[in-house]
Design a protein around this motif. Structure first.
Motif, short mmCIF file in Angstrom:
data_model
loop_
_atom_site.label_atom_id
_atom_site.label_comp_id
_atom_site.label_asym_id
_atom_site.label_seq_id
_atom_site.Cartn_x
_atom_site.Cartn_y
_atom_site.Cartn_z
N ARG A 59 -2.00 0.31 12.22
CA ARG A 59 -1.17 1.37 11.67
C ARG A 59 -1.36 1.41 10.16
O ARG A 59 -1.62 0.37 9.54
CB ARG A 59 0.31 1.12 11.99
CG ARG A 59 0.65 1.21 13.47
CD ARG A 59 2.09 0.84 13.73
NE ARG A 59 2.34 -0.57 13.40
CZ ARG A 59 2.07 -1.58 14.24
NH1 ARG A 59 1.55 -1.34 15.42
NH2 ARG A 59 2.32 -2.82 13.87
N PRO A 60 -1.22 2.59 9.55
CA PRO A 60 -1.39 2.70 8.10
C PRO A 60 -0.46 1.76 7.35
O PRO A 60 0.69 1.53 7.75
CB PRO A 60 -1.03 4.16 7.82
CG PRO A 60 -1.32 4.88 9.09
CD PRO A 60 -0.95 3.90 10.18
N LEU A 61 -0.94 1.19 6.27
CA LEU A 61 -0.15 0.24 5.48
C LEU A 61 0.88 0.93 4.60
O LEU A 61 1.86 0.32 4.19
CB LEU A 61 -1.08 -0.60 4.58
CG LEU A 61 -2.05 -1.54 5.30
CD1 LEU A 61 -3.02 -2.14 4.29
CD2 LEU A 61 -1.29 -2.63 6.03
N GLY A 62 0.64 2.18 4.28
CA GLY A 62 1.58 2.90 3.44
C GLY A 62 1.45 2.55 1.97
O GLY A 62 2.42 2.69 1.21
N ARG A 63 0.29 2.10 1.57
CA ARG A 63 0.05 1.83 0.16
C ARG A 63 -1.37 2.22 -0.20
O ARG A 63 -2.22 2.39 0.67
CB ARG A 63 0.30 0.35 -0.18
CG ARG A 63 -0.64 -0.63 0.48
CD ARG A 63 -0.42 -2.02 -0.08
NE ARG A 63 -0.62 -2.05 -1.52
CZ ARG A 63 -0.37 -3.13 -2.29
NH1 ARG A 63 0.12 -4.22 -1.72
NH2 ARG A 63 -0.57 -3.10 -3.58
N SER A 64 -1.62 2.37 -1.49
CA SER A 64 -2.94 2.79 -1.91
C SER A 64 -3.37 1.99 -3.13
O SER A 64 -2.54 1.51 -3.91
CB SER A 64 -2.96 4.29 -2.23
OG SER A 64 -2.07 4.57 -3.29
#
Length: 224
Positions: free
Chosen positions: A35-40
């Motif tokens: 699932r996407p980590l939600g950070r960049s």
């Protein structure tokens, strides 16, 4: 340095990811996640993948890595031995084989744990399974290291994905400075662990292959 990171959403993985982002020598981070980590971050690239027994579909993303950091792990509590073995052994070996394919110079750093049973003969199933995993990784044609930390303290807001562990850390956080003073070679932090994994990737396969807390902290204090 191109780094492949597994387990980036967990407490240890969050610390490793932070260390990689901060290290100027790490130029690319490929985080393999469900699932996407939600950070960049400028050098962070997420690769979504569901089947951790087969990494062939993302072989191109894993190719050419200088290091692979495996911090994906689960508690054995409430899981059958077969389920724990699948996550701990099968997933890890599948990833290692995919990363090392045609790349014997890659460094694979596996976060194991204090109490791991290298003989694979002890009474505790989790310790035997981790020992079997370590032994298999160390026998592969790549530069492999097994980290066996004891107490790991989150220091930059990292949180465990396991509710029981989150509660445990909330209740015992006051113990860390005490343990650090009284038993400094038994405790480490997510920051030191992350830095140590990067430092291990720079060893070129030298040094001990199994590192415990004291050695982890020593590596974590090194600077490139």
């Amino acid at each position: 340095m191109k780094v492949i990171l597994f387990g980036a959403s967990g407490m240890v993985g969050q610390g490793v990811l932070r260390a990689c982002i901060e290290d100027e020598g790490v130029t690319e981070i490929v985080a393999v996640v469900r699932r996407p980590l939600g950070r960049s971050a400028r050098k962070l690239r997420e690769v979504l993948h569901a089947d951790f027994t087969d990494f062939a579909p993302i072989a191109a993303d894993l190719a050419g890595a200088d290091a692979c950091f495996w911090s994906l792990g689960v508690s054995a509590v409430g899981r059958s031995a077969s389920e724990y073995e699948k996550i701990t052994y099968t997933y890890t070996l599948a990833a290692a084989q995919a990363v090392a394919a045609g790349n014997p110079h890659v460094t694979f750093v596996y976060v194991s744990g204090e109490g791991t049973d290298s003989t694979e003969q002890g009474r505790a199933a989790w310790a035997r399974i981790k020992g079997r995993t370590e032994n298999a990784l160390l026998a592969m044609d790549m530069r492999a290291y097994a980290f066996r930390p004891g107490w790991i303290q989150p220091v930059h807001g990292e949180t465990s994905g396991t509710r029981l562990y989150r509660l445990l850390y909330q209740l015992t956080s006051w113990l860390y400075p005490v343990l650090k003073r009284l038993a400094p070679h038994s405790v480490t932090s997510t920051e030191s662990l992350g830095r140590a994994m990067i430092a291990a990737a720079r060893l070129g396969g030298a040094g001990p292959r199994i590192l415990r807390t004291r050695q982890i902290n020593q590596l974590g204090n090194l600077r490139p």
